[in-house]
Write a protein that holds these residues in place. Sequence first.
Motif, mmCIF file in Angstrom:
data_model
loop_
_atom_site.group_PDB
_atom_site.id
_atom_site.type_symbol
_atom_site.label_atom_id
_atom_site.label_comp_id
_atom_site.label_asym_id
_atom_site.label_seq_id
_atom_site.Cartn_x
_atom_site.Cartn_y
_atom_site.Cartn_z
ATOM 1 N N ASP A 188 7.933 12.135 -0.966
ATOM 2 C CA ASP A 188 7.633 11.066 -0.002
ATOM 3 C C ASP A 188 6.260 10.447 -0.240
ATOM 4 O OD1 ASP A 188 9.963 11.742 1.378
ATOM 5 O OD2 ASP A 188 8.917 13.323 2.489
ATOM 6 N N VAL A 189 5.429 11.124 -1.043
ATOM 7 C CA VAL A 189 4.045 10.666 -1.205
ATOM 8 C C VAL A 189 3.951 9.712 -2.392
ATOM 9 C CG1 VAL A 189 1.665 11.381 -1.538
ATOM 10 C CG2 VAL A 189 3.228 12.846 -0.282
ATOM 11 N N LEU A 192 -1.148 8.658 -5.615
ATOM 12 C CA LEU A 192 -1.833 9.957 -5.502
ATOM 13 C C LEU A 192 -1.459 10.952 -6.600
ATOM 14 C CD1 LEU A 192 -1.854 10.616 -1.653
ATOM 15 C CD2 LEU A 192 -3.097 8.963 -2.991
ATOM 16 N N PRO A 228 -10.552 6.237 1.972
ATOM 17 C CA PRO A 228 -10.356 5.439 3.179
ATOM 18 C C PRO A 228 -9.215 5.994 4.041
ATOM 19 C CG PRO A 228 -9.620 4.261 1.210
ATOM 20 C CD PRO A 228 -10.289 5.491 0.744
ATOM 21 N N PRO A 229 -9.263 5.722 5.328
ATOM 22 C CA PRO A 229 -8.253 6.302 6.222
ATOM 23 C C PRO A 229 -6.836 5.795 5.941
ATOM 24 C CG PRO A 229 -9.696 4.772 7.404
ATOM 25 C CD PRO A 229 -10.275 4.941 6.039
ATOM 26 N N ASN A 231 -4.328 7.006 3.878
ATOM 27 C CA ASN A 231 -3.696 6.979 2.555
ATOM 28 C C ASN A 231 -3.115 8.315 2.123
ATOM 29 O OD1 ASN A 231 -4.031 4.213 1.775
ATOM 30 N ND2 ASN A 231 -6.215 4.649 1.845
ATOM 31 N N GLY A 232 -2.997 9.238 3.045
ATOM 32 C CA GLY A 232 -2.222 10.432 2.729
ATOM 33 C C GLY A 232 -2.990 11.718 2.536
ATOM 34 N N LYS A 233 -4.259 11.792 2.984
ATOM 35 C CA LYS A 233 -4.999 13.048 2.808
ATOM 36 C C LYS A 233 -4.314 14.162 3.611
ATOM 37 C CE LYS A 233 -8.926 11.151 4.131
ATOM 38 N NZ LYS A 233 -8.478 9.756 4.177
ATOM 39 N N THR A 234 -4.063 13.860 4.877
ATOM 40 C CA THR A 234 -3.436 14.876 5.723
ATOM 41 C C THR A 234 -1.994 15.118 5.287
ATOM 42 O OG1 THR A 234 -4.857 14.154 7.521
ATOM 43 C CG2 THR A 234 -2.951 15.479 8.125
ATOM 44 N N MET A 235 -1.343 14.030 4.894
ATOM 45 C CA MET A 235 0.068 14.137 4.509
ATOM 46 C C MET A 235 0.252 15.064 3.304
ATOM 47 S SD MET A 235 2.426 10.913 3.512
ATOM 48 C CE MET A 235 4.188 11.019 3.318
ATOM 49 N N GLU A 287 -10.872 16.382 8.435
ATOM 50 C CA GLU A 287 -12.090 15.741 8.946
ATOM 51 C C GLU A 287 -13.267 16.714 8.835
ATOM 52 O OE1 GLU A 287 -11.290 12.771 9.416
ATOM 53 O OE2 GLU A 287 -9.226 12.791 10.115
ATOM 54 N N LEU A 367 6.362 2.272 -1.661
ATOM 55 C CA LEU A 367 6.330 2.607 -0.231
ATOM 56 C C LEU A 367 7.167 1.617 0.574
ATOM 57 C CD1 LEU A 367 5.151 4.454 1.903
ATOM 58 C CD2 LEU A 367 3.091 3.080 1.941
ATOM 59 N N CYS A 396 -1.812 2.786 3.049
ATOM 60 C CA CYS A 396 -0.407 3.160 3.233
ATOM 61 C C CYS A 396 -0.013 3.065 4.696
ATOM 62 C CB CYS A 396 -0.177 4.581 2.743
ATOM 63 S SG CYS A 396 -0.265 4.720 0.974
ATOM 64 N N SER A 397 -0.931 3.480 5.578
ATOM 65 C CA SER A 397 -0.518 3.412 6.992
ATOM 66 C C SER A 397 -0.490 1.962 7.476
ATOM 67 C CB SER A 397 -1.363 4.323 7.889
ATOM 68 O OG SER A 397 -2.625 3.805 8.053
ATOM 69 N N LYS A 400 2.869 0.857 6.485
ATOM 70 C CA LYS A 400 3.872 1.405 7.406
ATOM 71 C C LYS A 400 3.909 0.567 8.690
ATOM 72 C CE LYS A 400 5.231 5.850 9.261
ATOM 73 N NZ LYS A 400 4.832 7.231 9.476
HETATM 74 N N1 LIG Z 1 0.578 8.090 -0.192
HETATM 75 C C1 LIG Z 1 1.408 7.883 0.829
HETATM 76 N N2 LIG Z 1 2.739 7.768 0.629
HETATM 77 C C2 LIG Z 1 3.565 7.565 1.664
HETATM 78 N N3 LIG Z 1 3.164 7.437 2.952
HETATM 79 C C3 LIG Z 1 1.869 7.539 3.226
HETATM 80 C C4 LIG Z 1 0.917 7.771 2.184
HETATM 81 N N4 LIG Z 1 -0.305 7.826 2.746
HETATM 82 C C5 LIG Z 1 -0.151 7.641 4.063
HETATM 83 N N5 LIG Z 1 1.140 7.462 4.363
HETATM 84 C C6 LIG Z 1 1.672 7.205 5.713
HETATM 85 O O1 LIG Z 1 0.563 6.967 6.573
HETATM 86 C C7 LIG Z 1 0.468 7.980 7.579
HETATM 87 C C8 LIG Z 1 -0.980 8.392 7.774
HETATM 88 O O2 LIG Z 1 -1.412 9.130 6.646
HETATM 89 P P1 LIG Z 1 -2.459 10.342 6.745
HETATM 90 O O3 LIG Z 1 -2.579 10.816 8.142
HETATM 91 O O4 LIG Z 1 -2.095 11.353 5.716
HETATM 92 O O5 LIG Z 1 -3.786 9.590 6.336
HETATM 93 P P2 LIG Z 1 -5.232 10.201 6.130
HETATM 94 O O6 LIG Z 1 -5.656 9.840 4.758
HETATM 95 O O7 LIG Z 1 -5.249 11.635 6.493
HETATM 96 O O8 LIG Z 1 -6.036 9.325 7.180
HETATM 97 P P3 LIG Z 1 -7.367 9.730 7.990
HETATM 98 O O9 LIG Z 1 -8.478 9.684 6.999
HETATM 99 O O10 LIG Z 1 -7.483 8.664 9.020
HETATM 100 O O11 LIG Z 1 -7.154 11.085 8.565
HETATM 101 C C9 LIG Z 1 1.353 9.118 7.086
HETATM 102 O O12 LIG Z 1 1.933 9.807 8.148
HETATM 103 C C10 LIG Z 1 2.398 8.422 6.237
HETATM 104 O O13 LIG Z 1 3.452 7.963 7.038
#
Ligand SMILES: Nc1ncnc2c1ncn2[C@@H]1O[C@H](COP(=O)(O)OP(=O)(O)OP(=O)(O)O)[C@@H](O)[C@H]1O
Length: 486
Positions: A188-189, A192, A228-229, A231-235, A287, A367, A396-397, A400
């Motif tokens: 799904d990612v 990256l 940047p926020p 883009n999938g760090k937590t994901m 964080e 995406l 990415c968000s 979405k």
């Molecule tokens: N690389 C990706 N591929 C697919 N979907 C993504 C990707 N990155 C982010 N998303 C979508 O955006 C949502 C938010 O991503 P996530 O919480 O991982 O961002 P983050 O980098 O942790 O942001 P923050 O820095 O604000 O914590 C995810 O739940 C997912 O739906």
Amino acid sequence: MAQPLSWFVPELKENEETPVTNDNTNESDIPGSSFFKLASECELNNDFSGAFANYQKGVKLLESAFDELPSDHPFKENYRNKLSDFRVKVLRLSKKTDLQHRRAGQSGGSHHRRTQSTFTSSNSQTGPPSSDDWKKDDYTKGVEPPDQNNNHDNKKNQKKSEDNPDAAFEARLEEDIIAESPNVSFADVLGLNSVKLALYETVILPALKPQLFTGLREPGMGILLFGPPGNGKTMIAKCVASSCQCTFFSISASSITSKFVGEAERLMRTLFRMARDKAPSIIFIDEIDSLLTARGGKSEAESSRRIKTEFLVQFDGVGASTQTNQEKQVLIIGATNLPEELDDAVLRRFSKRILVPQPDFDARYGLLRNLVQKQKNNLSEEDFQLISKKTDRYSCSDIKNLCKDAAMGPIRDLGVNIVNFSSEDEVPDITIKHFEQSLKNVRASVPPDRLQHYYDYNKKYGSIFNLSNIDLPPELRATELPPVNM
Ligand SMILES: Nc1ncnc2c1ncn2[C@@H]1O[C@H](COP(=O)(O)OP(=O)(O)OP(=O)(O)O)[C@@H](O)[C@H]1O
Ligand SMILES: [Mg+2]
């Protein structure tokens, strides 16, 4: 996989009148009832932390059962009412527990009692929670199941936690262990690739072939994900949790901080000790900047400084030569939007610092395709290419959100006529016109100079890989759909 919870639903006999009011469900019939009984007993004995813990566990069970019930099930409403009653109790008790804890001072008395009283009410007339209840409770991972016929074990556990002064901290941290698999996978990612490869080299391969990863090839102990926020760090951390066979601690500032002097350091120490005991394990600190900013700032509190020092000490302890190979298998993953604010010594310990960048054209295209295919649409290959081009600088968000907004387009077109539509199939397709409108509503959320800042930081401190999806092992590759109409 969680077992089906259908057995929680009291069976309805044929032709039986279905109970519909709040009062028709006997409290002893509802899922989690043994915990609720225990909790009210604890409450009567002024053991608020015991009551709190047991109500929480009961509520979890009731919540799972409630989620499993179809919306038209006759018990749905009853469970909903009970849930809201019990949730209010949990809230009220959390305040009382706090007070009790404060009175107990640093001895940590109430937290300590909280863990014990969860399963150790040997004098209880109603008896301990059943082992069936125990099986269903995700939040008791790592706790021995209660033995209904023998209270001896419970007493032994109580004795154990009295011997272990950190038991209260352990119980608190147990709640941060991700026990069930999060519902995401590497497929799904999008984009990256470098992050995926770093994780592959550091987590997955060494777990598969430990004999190859010795000496200089020993995997590093820290990976920092920054960028940047959205883009999938937590994901991606969730993907690791779901794909590796490790104990996964998902930690945030609130798990480690405490208002009591000295407790935060002990929590940090306990966290690392538990990670070593349960190795191989991963500590994911989301964080991380909120915990480990540069030391020595004017506004820095003494307690915050002590947490950082403890982190550094514990981090070094992870790889110490005195440890067994198993104890060394602890990986720390940090995620942050503000890498420049991290303490230098902290930064040094994360040997791989990987930028999680804004998606490039291919990632945006992928995406978009993945998100839109789930809904009825008539977008052509050219449309997808065009939207991907126009979303330069979108995270990415943001993409979405754009897709969500565009998906609302056909509904908005229908206006008041929407009341005549009963099924999703009748709703008209999403078209490029909807996307063009949404591109005006949903804008990129990160300013260009901020993005440049991340790229500059990456050049100075980041680990730079240039990989494409095809360079990755198959199990890590993102799902790529073929062009439309082919
Ligand atoms: N690389 C990706 N591929 C697919 N979907 C993504 C990707 N990155 C982010 N998303 C979508 O955006 C949502 C938010 O991503 P996530 O919480 O991982 O961002 P983050 O980098 O942790 O942001 P923050 O820095 O604000 O914590 C995810 O739940 C997912 O739906
Ligand atoms: Mg995040």
